[in-house]
Design an enzyme around this catalytic site. Sequence first.
Site, PDB file in Angstrom:
ATOM      1  N   TYR A 112      -4.067   2.424  38.633  1.00 40.25           N
ATOM      2  CA  TYR A 112      -4.692   1.817  37.467  1.00 40.25           C
ATOM      3  C   TYR A 112      -3.688   1.723  36.309  1.00 40.25           C
ATOM      4  CZ  TYR A 112      -8.864   2.286  40.289  1.00 40.25           C
ATOM      5  OH  TYR A 112      -9.772   2.178  41.321  1.00 40.25           O
ATOM      6  N   ARG A 156      -5.111  13.314  35.459  1.00 35.93           N
ATOM      7  CA  ARG A 156      -5.025  13.077  36.899  1.00 35.93           C
ATOM      8  C   ARG A 156      -3.852  12.156  37.201  1.00 35.93           C
ATOM      9  NH1 ARG A 156      -9.386  10.389  41.195  1.00 35.93           N
ATOM     10  NH2 ARG A 156      -9.183  12.041  42.742  1.00 35.93           N
ATOM     11  N   GLY A 216     -14.427  15.627  46.874  1.00 37.81           N
ATOM     12  CA  GLY A 216     -15.013  14.323  46.642  1.00 37.81           C
ATOM     13  C   GLY A 216     -16.230  14.070  47.502  1.00 37.81           C
ATOM     14  N   ARG A 217     -16.025  13.474  48.660  1.00 36.47           N
ATOM     15  CA  ARG A 217     -17.163  13.082  49.513  1.00 36.47           C
ATOM     16  C   ARG A 217     -18.092  14.240  49.863  1.00 36.47           C
ATOM     17  NH1 ARG A 217     -16.528   7.983  53.322  1.00 36.47           N
ATOM     18  NH2 ARG A 217     -15.467   6.588  51.866  1.00 36.47           N
TER      19      ARG A 217
END
Length: 366
Positions: A182, A229, A319-320
Amino acid sequence: MTYPTLFDGLRLGDLDLPNRVVMAPLTRNRALPVGDVPHVPNAEYYAQRASAGLIITEASQISPEGKGYAWTPGIYSDAQVAGWKQVTDAVHAKQGRIFVQLWHVGRISHTSLQPNEQAPVAPSELAAEAHTFDGQALVPTSTPRALDLFEMARIVDDYRKAAINAKNAGFDGIELHAANGYLLDQFLRDGSNKRTDAYGGSVENRSRILVEVLEALTEIWPAGRIGIRLSPFSSAGGISDSDPMATFSHVIKSVDKFGLAYLHLVEGETGGTRELPKGADIATLRALFKGTYMANNGYNRGLAAKAVGSGEVDLVAFGRPFIANPDLVERLAQNANLNEVDPATLYGGGATGYTDYPVQNASVLA
């Protein structure tokens, strides 16, 4: 020397965490379509997971220009602040702690998602090798325009305003998203940053805007309530760098000077392999940061327990597993079986695959 366990508490800046299990930022595309506003289902979702040592919200765009996907929440409007206040109130009612992740996608966007269907912005006019979701289908990201030199101050100010909004929304802190291809990551990498002004060329110049953003954020929040991050070895969004060890050694040294709450590293490919390219060394980079280290990418119970128990890491972001297991901390502590994620309900939709995953003990979410 005796090291802590995954379930021991940690002092993070001036915030006490009850355990070292962190809910990683997870894009779920469930903000209101009009205005990108968080709402009641988001509050329920995060409150269900309040037993995490720390929740880091899904990435939240700092401006309309910072948006890259349909139905992702923002942190720039009064309505969004009010929506996020519902979330923080719900998490705090369950004695949880929650940071918001501040996000500008840069070139990972499509003209249909931008104000007035304008081109996305980036360090240089180089298209990403990526797709995004425009609300109807996956579409190739649009070729961006290069930011003008005079616009850098505006970008920094958008981060500053978002940090103020995060305070007004009741968050416990903020995480700066400078990873995964990003905008800030695009500036850091020489594969996406071909500028010849003060924000391009040398690694000092390429990291200039990151430093300026951190300077702005630390005017609003104590450094101990700010995390960052980074993803040094990720190729997400077609990002690349000719010498990531040199680039991120400099970046982490620069970040370390701020005394931030933590450094959150994606160890390997974003959401992919933990294998590193030749010459890459997480331990060398981690040693350059004197504060709390948060590890991320493919951790299971055994790997996380070993990493914390050996003193290699301080916190582990999952995460997941947190998507499918609202009671993940309790399940990890009991070494219990985990629910499996339903891939079909990851992005967009309603309660199915969002707030309806079962828990082992109903009292956990009461």
